[in-house]
Design a protein around this motif. Sequence first.
Motif, mmCIF file in Angstrom:
data_model
loop_
_atom_site.group_PDB
_atom_site.id
_atom_site.type_symbol
_atom_site.label_atom_id
_atom_site.label_comp_id
_atom_site.label_asym_id
_atom_site.label_seq_id
_atom_site.Cartn_x
_atom_site.Cartn_y
_atom_site.Cartn_z
ATOM 1 N N LYS A 98 0.828 -1.201 0.000
ATOM 2 C CA LYS A 98 0.000 0.000 0.000
ATOM 3 C C LYS A 98 0.868 1.258 0.000
ATOM 4 C CE LYS A 98 -4.017 -2.078 2.261
ATOM 5 N NZ LYS A 98 -4.949 -2.005 3.425
ATOM 6 N N VAL A 99 1.950 1.216 0.738
ATOM 7 C CA VAL A 99 2.867 2.361 0.763
ATOM 8 C C VAL A 99 3.491 2.575 -0.607
ATOM 9 C CG1 VAL A 99 4.985 3.288 1.767
ATOM 10 C CG2 VAL A 99 3.346 2.064 3.209
ATOM 11 N N ALA A 100 3.875 1.474 -1.264
ATOM 12 C CA ALA A 100 4.459 1.566 -2.602
ATOM 13 C C ALA A 100 3.468 2.176 -3.589
ATOM 14 C CB ALA A 100 4.894 0.179 -3.080
ATOM 15 N N PHE A 101 2.204 1.783 -3.472
ATOM 16 C CA PHE A 101 1.181 2.326 -4.371
ATOM 17 C C PHE A 101 0.981 3.816 -4.120
ATOM 18 C CE2 PHE A 101 -3.275 3.011 -5.712
ATOM 19 C CZ PHE A 101 -3.145 2.619 -7.035
ATOM 20 N N LEU A 102 0.996 4.233 -2.861
ATOM 21 C CA LEU A 102 0.853 5.655 -2.538
ATOM 22 C C LEU A 102 2.046 6.456 -3.041
ATOM 23 C CD1 LEU A 102 -0.599 5.475 1.091
ATOM 24 C CD2 LEU A 102 -1.820 6.047 -1.025
ATOM 25 N N VAL A 103 3.231 5.873 -2.967
ATOM 26 C CA VAL A 103 4.424 6.546 -3.496
ATOM 27 C C VAL A 103 4.302 6.750 -4.999
ATOM 28 C CG1 VAL A 103 6.900 6.290 -3.900
ATOM 29 C CG2 VAL A 103 5.941 5.760 -1.659
ATOM 30 N N ILE A 104 3.781 5.743 -5.693
ATOM 31 C CA ILE A 104 3.584 5.856 -7.140
ATOM 32 C C ILE A 104 2.584 6.966 -7.451
ATOM 33 C CG2 ILE A 104 2.639 4.670 -9.156
ATOM 34 C CD1 ILE A 104 3.824 2.085 -7.985
#
Length: 275
Positions: free
Chosen positions: A103-109
């Motif tokens: 989820k953090v990776a998706f928010l970073v994207i």
Amino acid sequence: MRRERAARLAIAVPMLLLALATIYPILFGLNVSLKTRKDYVLDRLGATQTINLQNYTDAWVNADMGRYFLNTITVTVVSVLLILLLSSMCGYALSHLSFRGSKVAFLVILAMMMIPFQVIMVPTVKVMNDFGLIDSFPGLIIAYVAQYLPFTVYFMTSYYSGIPKEMTEAARVDGNGLFGVWWRIMVPTGKPALISMGILNALFIWNDILIALLLMQSPEKRTVMVGVSTLRGQYPDNVPTYIAGVMLAVLPIIVIYLVFQRQITAGVTAGATKG
């Protein structure tokens, strides 16, 4: 009936105006590019009375447009292939695999999508210079992949989220590993979205001038849009030749859009529906 007609007109009229605003510059540029220098000076806005193809010959030969086209095609093809490969894998991982930090990776994207290139262009040039990638095709390809990958990953994640997890779980039961599931299930199923993203990214990269202008310094390594921009300096008093070069540069874009407009619409629509 009257309300339906009024609603149709309310939609049709703005669309018609938008279409005219899009088509008119192309027709105007084509008209100017076919004029002689004398005809353009005497009548800049009127319809051309002659068909002067010498402008196109001068723009192609004297500006070395052939080399620029080859450079742009090479960079565009390699960049798009890398973007599609990485975005498809990332989309599969973010939509169907459960791992810590997804989820953090998706928010970073998502955050990366909101940062315009103008904000990071100075650090980008510095980093590229530190790694010796300035004025090199690998450096330009890396810059394009980094610039256009976040949106493509977001789109593919949204598209793949609509694929039932039962399909991937059944493929795993049949003995496929993660790579096998991605290759045999996700890639074929996501073909409409991949085609759509491939075409759109190709258009973005072909049209780019800022990134290429910053990273490519040698004249022989210029892309077509940067090469066209230099025509204005070579022909300051010969606008028809300059416009002919512009028409040569945008012609592939127009052809690609006309040929693949259904695929673009279908892919974007499917992605929006599945997301």
